[in-house]
Design a protein around this motif. Structure first.
Motif, PDB file in Angstrom:
ATOM      1  N   UNK A 281      -5.008   0.725   6.453  1.00  0.00           N
ATOM      2  CA  UNK A 281      -6.431   1.066   6.466  1.00  0.00           C
ATOM      3  C   UNK A 281      -6.767   2.399   5.844  1.00  0.00           C
ATOM      4  N   UNK A 282      -5.789   3.067   5.251  1.00  0.00           N
ATOM      5  CA  UNK A 282      -6.031   4.396   4.686  1.00  0.00           C
ATOM      6  C   UNK A 282      -6.952   4.313   3.477  1.00  0.00           C
ATOM      7  N   UNK A 283      -7.796   5.335   3.311  1.00  0.00           N
ATOM      8  CA  UNK A 283      -8.638   5.449   2.126  1.00  0.00           C
ATOM      9  C   UNK A 283      -8.598   6.881   1.616  1.00  0.00           C
ATOM     10  N   UNK A 284      -8.230   7.088   0.364  1.00  0.00           N
ATOM     11  CA  UNK A 284      -7.853   6.063  -0.605  1.00  0.00           C
ATOM     12  C   UNK A 284      -6.559   5.350  -0.203  1.00  0.00           C
ATOM     13  N   UNK A 285      -6.375   4.142  -0.722  1.00  0.00           N
ATOM     14  CA  UNK A 285      -5.216   3.332  -0.378  1.00  0.00           C
ATOM     15  C   UNK A 285      -3.945   4.038  -0.826  1.00  0.00           C
ATOM     16  N   UNK A 286      -3.015   4.203   0.088  1.00  0.00           N
ATOM     17  CA  UNK A 286      -1.753   4.858  -0.245  1.00  0.00           C
ATOM     18  C   UNK A 286      -0.643   3.850  -0.467  1.00  0.00           C
ATOM     19  N   UNK A 287       0.573   4.347  -0.551  1.00  0.00           N
ATOM     20  CA  UNK A 287       1.732   3.476  -0.692  1.00  0.00           C
ATOM     21  C   UNK A 287       1.937   2.690   0.596  1.00  0.00           C
ATOM     22  N   UNK A 288       2.590   1.535   0.488  1.00  0.00           N
ATOM     23  CA  UNK A 288       2.983   0.778   1.683  1.00  0.00           C
ATOM     24  C   UNK A 288       4.251   1.433   2.234  1.00  0.00           C
ATOM     25  N   UNK A 289       4.150   2.053   3.408  1.00  0.00           N
ATOM     26  CA  UNK A 289       5.249   2.824   3.988  1.00  0.00           C
ATOM     27  C   UNK A 289       5.639   2.206   5.326  1.00  0.00           C
ATOM     28  N   UNK A 290       6.946   2.008   5.523  1.00  0.00           N
ATOM     29  CA  UNK A 290       7.418   1.372   6.751  1.00  0.00           C
ATOM     30  C   UNK A 290       8.548   2.179   7.379  1.00  0.00           C
ATOM     31  N   UNK A 291       8.511   2.367   8.699  1.00  0.00           N
ATOM     32  CA  UNK A 291       9.674   2.944   9.392  1.00  0.00           C
ATOM     33  C   UNK A 291      10.780   1.884   9.499  1.00  0.00           C
TER      34      UNK A 291
END
Length: 393
Positions: A281-291
């Motif tokens: 839901x971040x704006x501006x759209x960031x990278x897809x980051x996963x733990x």
């Protein structure tokens, strides 16, 4: 050697439910006093260890030994001893040889009543809990089958096409049925893997929750929460899959991935991905980051504390305390605050479970339940995204 925990099958489930209230929270079967509830005692955190305690205590219930203490009835003693002996595989006691002792070797999903009937005839067990709960989609259910072939050790979900490549390349089996069928949510697919690395442990049982209020009790009792809400962006109720392993595991390493190109290597190294994008839901759209995290069966290898930093001052303080930084910004590309995971190895009890809590309602529910540690630092700090928090136990 204990090979199974509370995942009893068939005719023993009722007996298990009858015994569980006797365990209690804060008092034990024979009134033996403990300084903390059994469910919070590190020595009996895994469900199988509760059975070992039951077996021990059931041998100390003679009235003449404890005349001033609360007793349990002879039938209860007999029942406890039977269940304990069964689960401990004591050769001098009754043993269970049914299929319910075996690990899960196959998983399926039903989208229609016809598919349900077909899976039931094929010997699959239905997991209660509609995977489309609270949405306009059809009734959907998770199913599993036990056997003697290779046990399933890892379950992952995908909700972006880019997530598929690493899963396929690492040997995961895809269940090609969209869990969000009939809704406006992300197309979600379940994948599973049977592996025998030092970081893998067989899965014995599965559950599904459809209310956040149902979750803390499972967390408390040794169930491992998968990271993805299966109603992601579909509205409806929060739907999570939970799994129970055949042995206690400890999180021995954590990392994060900023690119899907890292997935294959991490999967092959034994890591499990927490399937929620920390830039959701971040704006501006960031990278897809996963733990990501990896599990060990050795307590001494486990991480004992996890934290998060949102600025340089917090980074300096965590470093001074002896924490190690995971040098991957969980806000990568989103123009939010620099968000980093930190972990520590110490003499404290090792961490067994790690997940991400979505939203402030879930955060409040878990805080009230007080069943785990919560890092109350929003992983989407500064980017107007969905509030996300690390929880661990």
């Amino acid at each position: 050697m204990i090979r199974k925990g509370e995942a009893l099958g068939g005719h023993l489930k009722a007996e298990q439910q009858a015994v569980e209230p006797l365990i209690g929270r804060g008092k034990v079967l024979v009134g033996l006093q403990r300084k903390r509830p059994l469910n919070r005692d590190p020595s009996v955190q895994h469900p199988a260890e509760k059975i070992r305690v039951l077996h021990h205590l059931s041998r100390r219930t003679h009235p003449q030994d404890h005349p001033q203490r609360e007793k349990i009835s002879p039938p209860q003693v007999k029942l406890i001893r039977f269940i304990a002996a069964t689960l401990l595989d004591n050769p001098s006691k009754p043993t269970m040889t049914s299929i319910h002792n075996q690990p899960i070797t196959e998983i399926q999903i039903s989208l229609t009543k016809e598919q349900e009937d077909r899976l039931e005839r094929a010997g699959f067990t239905k997991v209660l809990g509609d995977l489309n709960s609270g949405t306009s989609g059809p009734l959907e259910f998770l199913w599993y089958r036990r056997g003697t072939s290779r046990a399933i050790t890892r379950i992952q979900f995908s909700f972006m096409e880019e997530m598929n490549e690493g899963l396929t390349a690492s040997g995961f089996t895809l269940i090609n049925k969209n869990i969000n069928t009939g809704t406006s949510g992300n197309p979600i697919f379940l994948w599973y893997l049977s592996c025998t690395t030092q970081f893998d442990s067989p899965i014995l049982d599965l559950k599904v929750t459809t209310k956040v209020e149902e979750e803390p009790e499972l967390f408390l009792n040794g169930w491992e929460r998968m990271g993805l809400d299966l109603n992601r962006n579909a509205g409806g109720h929060p739907v999570y899959v939970w799994l129970l392993r055949d042995t206690t595991t400890y999180i021995c390493s954590i990392t994060a991935a900023l690119s899907f190109s890292e997935d294959k290597e991490l999967f092959q190294q034994g890591y499990i991905r927490v399937d929620e994008d920390t830039n959701r839901g971040a704006f501006p759209i960031g990278s897809a980051v996963f733990p990501w995290f990896r599990q060990s069966k050795i307590m001494g290898e486990g991480i004992t504390e996890i934290d998060v930093s949102l600025n340089k001052d917090q980074e300096f303080k965590l470093q001074a305390k002896g924490f190690t930084k995971v040098d991957k910004d969980l806000n990568e590309g989103a123009n939010g605050d620099p968000v980093y995971l930190w972990y520590m190895h110490s003499q404290a009890p090792a961490i067994q479970f790690l997940t991400v809590l979505v939203g402030d309602v879930t955060l409040s529910t878990y805080k009230r339940a007080d069943v785990c540690n919560i890092v109350e630092k929003n992983l989407n700090s500064g980017n107007n995204g969905v509030s996300l928090y690390i929880a661990y136990k």
